[in-house]
Design a protein around this motif. Structure first.
Motif, short mmCIF file in Angstrom:
data_model
loop_
_atom_site.label_atom_id
_atom_site.label_comp_id
_atom_site.label_asym_id
_atom_site.label_seq_id
_atom_site.Cartn_x
_atom_site.Cartn_y
_atom_site.Cartn_z
N ARG A 35 0.82 -1.22 0.00
CA ARG A 35 0.00 0.00 0.00
C ARG A 35 0.85 1.27 0.00
O ARG A 35 0.31 2.38 -0.06
CB ARG A 35 -0.92 -0.01 1.22
CG ARG A 35 -1.91 -1.16 1.18
CD ARG A 35 -2.73 -1.18 2.42
NE ARG A 35 -3.64 -2.31 2.39
CZ ARG A 35 -4.26 -2.79 3.46
NH1 ARG A 35 -4.10 -2.22 4.63
NH2 ARG A 35 -5.06 -3.82 3.36
N TYR A 36 2.16 1.11 0.11
CA TYR A 36 3.07 2.25 0.18
C TYR A 36 4.16 2.10 -0.87
O TYR A 36 4.67 1.02 -1.10
CB TYR A 36 3.71 2.32 1.58
CG TYR A 36 2.68 2.43 2.66
CD1 TYR A 36 2.23 3.68 3.08
CD2 TYR A 36 2.13 1.29 3.24
CE1 TYR A 36 1.25 3.78 4.06
CE2 TYR A 36 1.15 1.40 4.22
CZ TYR A 36 0.72 2.63 4.62
OH TYR A 36 -0.24 2.73 5.57
N PHE A 37 4.51 3.20 -1.49
CA PHE A 37 5.60 3.19 -2.47
C PHE A 37 6.85 3.75 -1.81
O PHE A 37 6.81 4.79 -1.17
CB PHE A 37 5.25 4.02 -3.71
CG PHE A 37 6.40 4.11 -4.67
CD1 PHE A 37 6.68 3.03 -5.50
CD2 PHE A 37 7.20 5.23 -4.73
CE1 PHE A 37 7.75 3.08 -6.38
CE2 PHE A 37 8.27 5.29 -5.61
CZ PHE A 37 8.54 4.21 -6.44
N LEU A 38 7.93 3.04 -1.96
CA LEU A 38 9.20 3.48 -1.40
C LEU A 38 10.20 3.58 -2.55
O LEU A 38 10.61 2.56 -3.11
CB LEU A 38 9.68 2.47 -0.35
CG LEU A 38 10.99 2.78 0.35
CD1 LEU A 38 10.91 4.12 1.07
CD2 LEU A 38 11.32 1.68 1.33
N GLY A 39 10.51 4.79 -2.94
CA GLY A 39 11.50 4.99 -4.01
C GLY A 39 12.88 4.60 -3.53
O GLY A 39 13.20 4.72 -2.35
N CYS A 40 13.70 4.15 -4.45
CA CYS A 40 15.05 3.72 -4.11
C CYS A 40 16.05 4.55 -4.92
O CYS A 40 15.86 4.78 -6.11
CB CYS A 40 15.23 2.24 -4.41
SG CYS A 40 14.10 1.19 -3.48
N ASP A 49 1.02 -8.93 -4.42
CA ASP A 49 1.09 -7.68 -5.17
C ASP A 49 2.55 -7.39 -5.52
O ASP A 49 3.45 -7.58 -4.71
CB ASP A 49 0.52 -6.56 -4.29
CG ASP A 49 0.39 -5.26 -5.04
OD1 ASP A 49 1.41 -4.57 -5.19
OD2 ASP A 49 -0.74 -4.93 -5.47
N CYS A 50 2.78 -6.87 -6.74
CA CYS A 50 4.14 -6.63 -7.20
C CYS A 50 4.87 -5.59 -6.37
O CYS A 50 6.10 -5.55 -6.36
CB CYS A 50 4.14 -6.22 -8.67
SG CYS A 50 3.55 -4.54 -8.97
N ASN A 51 4.15 -4.74 -5.65
CA ASN A 51 4.79 -3.70 -4.86
C ASN A 51 5.01 -4.13 -3.41
O ASN A 51 5.53 -3.37 -2.62
CB ASN A 51 3.94 -2.41 -4.89
CG ASN A 51 4.72 -1.21 -4.42
OD1 ASN A 51 5.88 -1.02 -4.78
ND2 ASN A 51 4.09 -0.40 -3.59
N MET A 52 4.62 -5.37 -3.05
CA MET A 52 4.85 -5.83 -1.68
C MET A 52 6.35 -6.03 -1.47
O MET A 52 7.03 -6.63 -2.29
CB MET A 52 4.11 -7.13 -1.39
CG MET A 52 4.29 -7.60 0.05
SD MET A 52 3.23 -8.99 0.47
CE MET A 52 1.65 -8.19 0.54
N MET A 53 6.86 -5.49 -0.38
CA MET A 53 8.27 -5.65 -0.06
C MET A 53 8.53 -7.14 0.18
O MET A 53 7.83 -7.78 0.96
CB MET A 53 8.61 -4.83 1.19
CG MET A 53 10.07 -4.68 1.44
SD MET A 53 10.96 -3.80 0.16
CE MET A 53 10.26 -2.17 0.27
#
Length: 153
Positions: free
Chosen positions: A31-36, A85-89
């Motif tokens: 549910r959160y996006f973390l840019g790298c 989900d593809c965005n799950m850490m």
């Protein structure tokens, strides 16, 4: 991929246990996006599944996310399928046991989210990694007749 609108699927080819480096997930982190920070090198796909060194969060943000979401490790028998989900850490440790751990990974993207030219003027990844001519998936009647047991360590 223009948007984070895809599912990751891991098909367990061998048993995944708490000892042989099973996949680790942070529930609700999708549910959160973390840019790298940093630039992904050319042909990164050739080494990224062996050791991910680019596109990973910094230590401070990882610690914050672990504190908020925790970590679970799905353990299951061969033939089990894990969809997330593809965005799950997510990530996994090295397997230092004599027990094998092999999984096949697939990513299913929405047709409305087709791949575009890579950002940053990079060459596109090869078709076997990132198919640019997708075909819709249609169900072949019914539902799965059996479901593997999945537990979290």
């Amino acid at each position: 991929m223009p948007r984070l609108r895809a599912l990751s699927m891991s098909v367990l080819l061998t048993e995944n246990t708490s000892h042989n480096g099973s996949l680790m997930l942070m529930p609700r982190s999708h549910r959160y996006f973390l840019g790298c920070i940093g630039e992904t090198p050319e042909n990164h796909y050739k080494t990224s599944l062996k050791k991910q060194e680019f596109g990973v969060p910094d230590q401070h943000n990882l610690e914050r996310m672990v504190s908020e979401f925790g970590i679970v490790s799905p353990v299951a028998k061969p033939g089990s399928i894990l969809i997330f989900d593809c965005n799950m850490m997510h990530g996994s440790n090295s397997n230092i046991t004599p027990m094998p751990r092999s999984n096949a990974f697939f990513v299913y993207n929405a047709l409305s989210n087709q791949l575009v030219a890579p950002y940053g003027n990079k060459a596109p990844r090869p078709d076997f990694i990132a198919n640019r001519t997708p075909e819709p998936i249609h169900p072949k009647g019914g539902y799965l007749a059996h479901r593997s047991e999945l537990t979290f360590a």
